[in-house]
Write a protein that holds these residues in place. Structure first.
Motif, short mmCIF file in Angstrom:
data_model
loop_
_atom_site.label_atom_id
_atom_site.label_comp_id
_atom_site.label_asym_id
_atom_site.label_seq_id
_atom_site.Cartn_x
_atom_site.Cartn_y
_atom_site.Cartn_z
N ILE A 218 -54.14 97.07 77.21
CA ILE A 218 -53.19 95.96 77.13
C ILE A 218 -51.76 96.47 77.31
N GLU A 219 -51.43 97.61 76.72
CA GLU A 219 -50.08 98.17 76.89
C GLU A 219 -49.83 98.55 78.35
N LEU A 220 -50.86 99.07 79.03
CA LEU A 220 -50.72 99.37 80.45
C LEU A 220 -50.52 98.08 81.25
N ALA A 221 -51.29 97.06 80.92
CA ALA A 221 -51.14 95.78 81.61
C ALA A 221 -49.75 95.21 81.40
N ALA A 222 -49.19 95.36 80.20
CA ALA A 222 -47.84 94.87 79.93
C ALA A 222 -46.82 95.56 80.82
N GLN A 223 -46.97 96.88 81.01
CA GLN A 223 -46.08 97.59 81.91
C GLN A 223 -46.21 97.07 83.34
N LEU A 224 -47.44 96.88 83.78
CA LEU A 224 -47.67 96.44 85.16
C LEU A 224 -47.14 95.02 85.40
N LEU A 225 -47.17 94.19 84.38
CA LEU A 225 -46.64 92.83 84.52
C LEU A 225 -45.15 92.86 84.86
N LEU A 226 -44.43 93.87 84.37
CA LEU A 226 -43.00 93.97 84.64
C LEU A 226 -42.70 94.73 85.91
N GLN A 227 -43.63 95.56 86.37
CA GLN A 227 -43.37 96.42 87.51
C GLN A 227 -43.91 95.87 88.82
N ARG A 228 -44.91 95.00 88.76
CA ARG A 228 -45.57 94.55 89.98
C ARG A 228 -45.54 93.04 90.11
N ILE A 235 -53.85 91.88 87.71
CA ILE A 235 -53.50 92.95 86.78
C ILE A 235 -54.61 93.14 85.75
N ALA A 236 -55.18 92.03 85.26
CA ALA A 236 -56.28 92.13 84.31
C ALA A 236 -57.45 92.90 84.91
N ARG A 237 -57.80 92.59 86.14
CA ARG A 237 -58.90 93.30 86.81
C ARG A 237 -58.51 94.75 87.07
N GLY A 238 -57.22 94.97 87.35
CA GLY A 238 -56.75 96.32 87.66
C GLY A 238 -56.82 97.28 86.48
N VAL A 239 -56.84 96.73 85.26
CA VAL A 239 -56.97 97.60 84.08
C VAL A 239 -58.36 97.49 83.46
N GLY A 240 -59.31 96.97 84.24
CA GLY A 240 -60.71 97.03 83.83
C GLY A 240 -61.26 95.85 83.09
N PHE A 241 -60.59 94.67 83.14
CA PHE A 241 -61.10 93.47 82.48
C PHE A 241 -61.75 92.56 83.52
N ALA A 242 -63.06 92.51 83.52
CA ALA A 242 -63.75 91.60 84.43
C ALA A 242 -63.66 90.16 83.93
N ASP A 243 -63.55 90.00 82.62
CA ASP A 243 -63.46 88.67 82.00
C ASP A 243 -61.98 88.34 81.78
N GLU A 244 -61.43 87.48 82.63
CA GLU A 244 -60.02 87.14 82.54
C GLU A 244 -59.68 86.44 81.23
N TYR A 245 -60.59 85.61 80.74
CA TYR A 245 -60.31 84.87 79.51
C TYR A 245 -60.27 85.82 78.30
N TYR A 246 -61.13 86.82 78.30
CA TYR A 246 -61.08 87.82 77.23
C TYR A 246 -59.76 88.59 77.28
N PHE A 247 -59.32 88.93 78.49
CA PHE A 247 -58.03 89.62 78.65
C PHE A 247 -56.90 88.77 78.06
N HIS A 248 -56.89 87.46 78.37
CA HIS A 248 -55.82 86.59 77.86
C HIS A 248 -55.82 86.55 76.33
N ARG A 249 -57.01 86.43 75.73
CA ARG A 249 -57.09 86.37 74.27
C ARG A 249 -56.60 87.68 73.65
N LEU A 250 -57.05 88.80 74.23
CA LEU A 250 -56.68 90.10 73.69
C LEU A 250 -55.20 90.38 73.88
N PHE A 251 -54.65 89.99 75.04
CA PHE A 251 -53.22 90.22 75.28
C PHE A 251 -52.38 89.44 74.27
N ARG A 252 -52.74 88.19 74.04
CA ARG A 252 -51.96 87.38 73.09
C ARG A 252 -52.07 87.94 71.68
#
Length: 299
Positions: A218-228, A235-252
């Motif tokens: 999640i910290e890597l994804a946060a960096q990528l959100l600002l850089q790309r 970005i979620a798929r790029g850091v290994g989250f196949a389930d986008e909804y799980y990524f959203h819940r975990l990020f929040r």
């Protein structure tokens, strides 16, 4: 100085010949130097010598007596910037500016200094609209990273006290954060059972291994959100989250806001218009000095 927080003087990206020396000198301003490759170069400041045998940043303050002895057997590339800091800027509270603090900072793999320094030189070369304001932001981020390295509680753990199996696992997680990482594999690499590895990891790191892996992703994804400019899904798929909804819940849960809110709050679209993170030599001349403001010569 005027009311600007930072005033840049000159900068450069140069590769010096093997064996070159810079005699003892004192600067009239601050100097930040990035060495991208470890060599047998030496830096001596106030009588204390440091061997620059890994990628690192040096921070030299005004009037500090220092000298350089570059590797005798190989050329040495380094990038640098000289600047002043406004007395009314609020930055003078940094411990980094005190002479008795650390001046040599080995860089961790997750450091953004390499990219930011190259982007800074790109701005000095191209000078697009608002380049001074952008350059200040980049330098401030680098100073913040160095300042945080001085904080005793700035890290989640002291790597020097870790068992080698846990240290190796942490390095593996950092190097493979964009890939699926199984706790079982980390335990096998350590030569331990999953249960023993999990207990030992949590004891030393303060988090169970699976929780730590997700946190780092999640910290890597946060960096990528600002850089790309990529979409949140990409970005979620790029850091290994196949389930986008799980990524959203975990990020929040981790960051306290959604990924979209995080990008909107902290992102700056102008940053994405700078040089891309590879093939840097195409974007500003190498072995080049950028003169930004005239100053009296250093002694």
């Amino acid at each position: 100085m005027d009311d600007r927080a930072i005033r840049f003087h000159h900068a450069g990206d140069v590769t010096v010949k093997a064996g070159r020396r810079i005699a003892p000198r004192r600067l009239h301003d601050y100097e930040l130097v990035y060495f991208p490759v470890g060599t047998q170069s030496g830096y001596t400041v106030s009588g204390s010598e440091h061997v620059l045998d890994r990628p690192c940043v040096l921070f030299t303050r005004p009037n500090e007596l220092h000298e350089y002895r570059f590797d005798p057997d190989r050329p040495c590339r380094h990038m640098f910037v000289h600047f002043d800091i406004g007395r009314q800027s609020g930055l003078m509270d940094y411990r980094l500016l005190e002479e008795q603090t650390c001046c040599v900072f080995p860089l961790e793999d997750r450091s953004l200094v390499p990219q930011l320094m190259k982007q800074l030189l790109y701005l000095f070369h191209k000078r697009p609209p608002r380049w001074i304001s952008l350059a200040e932001k980049l330098l401030l981020y680098m100073l913040e990273e160095l300042e945080s390295a001085l904080e005793p509680a700035g890290a989640d753990f002291d790597e020097q006290t870790l068992p080698p199996q846990i240290s190796d696992a942490l390095h593996y997680i950092e190097a493979h954060a964009k890939e699926p990482i199984e706790v079982e594999r980390l335990a096998r690499n350590a030569g331990w059972s999953r249960e023993h590895f999990t207990r030992t990891f949590q004891h030393h790191v303060g988090h169970p291994p699976k929780q730590w892996i997700m946190r780092r992703k999640i910290e890597l994804a946060a960096q990528l959100l600002l850089q790309r400019p990529d979409s949140v899904k990409q970005i979620a798929r790029g850091v290994g989250f196949a389930d986008e909804y799980y990524f959203h819940r975990l990020f929040r849960k981790t960051m306290g806001m959604t990924a979209t809110e995080y990008r909107r709050k902290y992102g700056d679209a102008r940053m994405r218009e700078l040089a891309p993170p590879d093939d840097w030599g195409r974007f500003y001349p190498l072995n080049h000095f950028f003169i930004l403001e005239k100053r009296k010569p250093d002694v």
